[in-house]
Design a protein around this motif. Structure first.
Motif, PDB file in Angstrom:
ATOM      1  N   GLY A 299      48.648  36.596  46.866  1.00 16.26           N
ATOM      2  CA  GLY A 299      47.967  37.203  48.211  1.00 16.26           C
ATOM      3  C   GLY A 299      48.711  38.212  48.582  1.00 16.26           C
ATOM      4  O   GLY A 299      48.347  39.030  49.351  1.00 16.26           O
ATOM      5  N   ALA A 300      49.304  37.600  49.520  1.00 15.52           N
ATOM      6  CA  ALA A 300      50.288  38.216  49.923  1.00 15.52           C
ATOM      7  C   ALA A 300      51.275  40.161  49.971  1.00 15.52           C
ATOM      8  O   ALA A 300      51.190  40.221  50.264  1.00 15.52           O
ATOM      9  N   LEU A 301      51.729  39.328  48.518  1.00 13.78           N
ATOM     10  CA  LEU A 301      51.695  40.794  48.150  1.00 13.78           C
ATOM     11  C   LEU A 301      51.338  41.633  47.040  1.00 13.78           C
ATOM     12  O   LEU A 301      51.285  42.754  47.692  1.00 13.78           O
ATOM     13  N   PHE A 302      49.305  41.349  47.217  1.00 13.74           N
ATOM     14  CA  PHE A 302      48.958  42.023  46.957  1.00 13.74           C
ATOM     15  C   PHE A 302      48.894  42.588  48.210  1.00 13.74           C
ATOM     16  O   PHE A 302      48.460  44.066  47.904  1.00 13.74           O
ATOM     17  N   GLY A 303      48.399  42.166  49.224  1.00 15.24           N
ATOM     18  CA  GLY A 303      47.664  42.448  50.372  1.00 15.24           C
ATOM     19  C   GLY A 303      48.851  43.342  51.283  1.00 15.24           C
ATOM     20  O   GLY A 303      48.669  44.524  51.340  1.00 15.24           O
ATOM     21  N   MET A 304      50.123  43.649  50.802  1.00 19.95           N
ATOM     22  CA  MET A 304      51.303  44.316  51.267  1.00 19.95           C
ATOM     23  C   MET A 304      50.581  45.600  50.404  1.00 19.95           C
ATOM     24  O   MET A 304      51.075  46.385  51.053  1.00 19.95           O
ATOM     25  N   ALA A 305      50.922  45.677  49.129  1.00 21.47           N
ATOM     26  CA  ALA A 305      50.603  46.413  48.379  1.00 21.47           C
ATOM     27  C   ALA A 305      49.544  47.735  48.862  1.00 21.47           C
ATOM     28  O   ALA A 305      49.643  48.509  49.061  1.00 21.47           O
TER      29      ALA A 305
ATOM     30  N   SER B 108      48.132  39.926  55.060  1.00 20.48           N
ATOM     31  CA  SER B 108      49.193  40.790  54.944  1.00 20.48           C
ATOM     32  C   SER B 108      48.710  42.714  54.499  1.00 20.48           C
ATOM     33  O   SER B 108      49.529  43.151  55.217  1.00 20.48           O
ATOM     34  N   SER B 109      47.313  42.598  54.162  1.00 18.71           N
ATOM     35  CA  SER B 109      47.730  44.112  54.164  1.00 18.71           C
ATOM     36  C   SER B 109      47.228  44.872  55.815  1.00 18.71           C
ATOM     37  O   SER B 109      47.898  45.853  56.533  1.00 18.71           O
ATOM     38  N   LEU B 110      46.366  43.606  55.967  1.00 21.16           N
ATOM     39  CA  LEU B 110      46.548  44.926  58.116  1.00 21.16           C
ATOM     40  C   LEU B 110      48.035  44.500  58.275  1.00 21.16           C
ATOM     41  O   LEU B 110      48.590  45.610  59.077  1.00 21.16           O
ATOM     42  N   THR B 111      48.541  43.171  57.890  1.00 20.85           N
ATOM     43  CA  THR B 111      50.172  43.678  59.445  1.00 20.85           C
ATOM     44  C   THR B 111      51.259  44.071  58.689  1.00 20.85           C
ATOM     45  O   THR B 111      51.750  45.548  59.453  1.00 20.85           O
TER      46      THR B 111
ATOM     47  N   SER C 105      38.740  45.582  52.778  1.00 25.86           N
ATOM     48  CA  SER C 105      38.626  45.928  51.002  1.00 25.86           C
ATOM     49  C   SER C 105      39.390  44.654  50.498  1.00 25.86           C
ATOM     50  O   SER C 105      39.530  44.443  49.103  1.00 25.86           O
ATOM     51  N   SER C 106      40.500  44.439  50.452  1.00 26.12           N
ATOM     52  CA  SER C 106      41.458  43.185  50.022  1.00 26.12           C
ATOM     53  C   SER C 106      41.494  42.432  49.788  1.00 26.12           C
ATOM     54  O   SER C 106      41.055  42.301  48.614  1.00 26.12           O
ATOM     55  N   ILE C 107      40.276  41.963  51.292  1.00 31.58           N
ATOM     56  CA  ILE C 107      40.281  40.339  50.845  1.00 31.58           C
ATOM     57  C   ILE C 107      38.717  40.913  49.635  1.00 31.58           C
ATOM     58  O   ILE C 107      38.521  40.409  48.770  1.00 31.58           O
ATOM     59  N   GLY C 108      38.047  41.392  49.277  1.00 30.39           N
ATOM     60  CA  GLY C 108      37.195  41.992  48.513  1.00 30.39           C
ATOM     61  C   GLY C 108      37.815  42.085  46.869  1.00 30.39           C
ATOM     62  O   GLY C 108      37.463  41.269  46.140  1.00 30.39           O
ATOM     63  N   LEU C 109      38.602  42.457  46.960  1.00 36.28           N
ATOM     64  CA  LEU C 109      39.229  43.468  46.046  1.00 36.28           C
ATOM     65  C   LEU C 109      40.584  41.960  45.370  1.00 36.28           C
ATOM     66  O   LEU C 109      40.520  41.365  43.972  1.00 36.28           O
ATOM     67  N   ALA C 110      40.793  40.858  46.033  1.00 38.09           N
ATOM     68  CA  ALA C 110      41.545  39.737  45.656  1.00 38.09           C
ATOM     69  C   ALA C 110      40.701  39.030  45.442  1.00 38.09           C
ATOM     70  O   ALA C 110      40.457  37.929  44.303  1.00 38.09           O
TER      71      ALA C 110
ATOM     72  N   HIS D 268      42.786  34.959  51.444  1.00 42.46           N
ATOM     73  CA  HIS D 268      43.473  35.265  53.433  1.00 42.46           C
ATOM     74  C   HIS D 268      44.493  35.891  53.567  1.00 42.46           C
ATOM     75  O   HIS D 268      44.491  36.405  54.232  1.00 42.46           O
ATOM     76  N   SER D 269      45.457  35.620  52.185  1.00 46.65           N
ATOM     77  CA  SER D 269      46.771  36.469  52.369  1.00 46.65           C
ATOM     78  C   SER D 269      46.832  37.644  53.026  1.00 46.65           C
ATOM     79  O   SER D 269      47.192  38.060  52.575  1.00 46.65           O
ATOM     80  N   ALA D 270      45.918  37.787  51.292  1.00 46.40           N
ATOM     81  CA  ALA D 270      45.843  39.441  50.792  1.00 46.40           C
ATOM     82  C   ALA D 270      45.414  40.300  52.392  1.00 46.40           C
ATOM     83  O   ALA D 270      45.641  41.066  52.381  1.00 46.40           O
TER      84      ALA D 270
END
Length: 153
Positions: A135-141, A50-53, A10-15, A45-47
């Motif tokens: 992307g990393a910050l978005f993924g963390m959120a 980082s969301s998974l992590t 979902s994070s990948i799609g939204l990013a 990629h980062s989203a």
């Protein structure tokens, strides 16, 4: 259902979807095809990694092997997104410029030569460091939001 996979995808799609309004805000050009493009802000990629992590850290703890695997995988993916893939994109820019230069050189060439020219190489492959960070910050959120939405009450 694997909640971590759903959150990451979902994070990948939204990013990817966010690339369209980000590009519009920057250039005043509406390009819906950016949804399927690589490169750009934010890095999907980062989203995704980082969301998974983040989700794994919150559900399993930072001392778990799951977190360690996700973190190392994420670092490799983000490094590759802004390192190797970006360099490939910059090299592609130079190759495409050479093709244009050759066309200009041969504009007045009296010898007829018909070359089947391939499509220009795709130039936006990798990410700038700020796109990876975005992307990393978005993924963390997204990972944190996914954790809150899926945790048992």
């Amino acid at each position: 259902m694997n909640k971590g996979a759903v959150i990451a995808i979902s994070s990948i799609g939204l990013a990817q979807a966010l690339k369209i309004p980000f590009h519009y805000a920057k250039t005043q050009e509406w390009k819906p095809d950016l949804f399927l493009a690589s490169g750009g802000m934010p890095s999907s990629h980062s989203a995704g990694v980082s969301s998974l992590t983040t989700y794994v850290a919150l559900t399993k703890g930072v001392r778990s092997i799951d977190f360690a695997l996700s973190l190392v995988y994420g670092i490799i993916v983000m490094y590759d997104a802004q390192g190797i893939r970006r360099q490939t994109g910059e090299l592609t820019l130079k190759v495409n410029d050479l093709d244009e230069l050759m066309d200009k050189i041969h504009e007045d060439d009296p010898v007829e030569f018909e070359e089947k020219s391939p499509d220009p190489l795709k130039e936006m492959l990798g990410h700038q460091p700020k796109e990876v960070l975005g992307g990393a910050l978005f993924g963390m959120a997204m990972g944190f939001a996914g954790y809150l939405l899926t945790k048992k009450r």
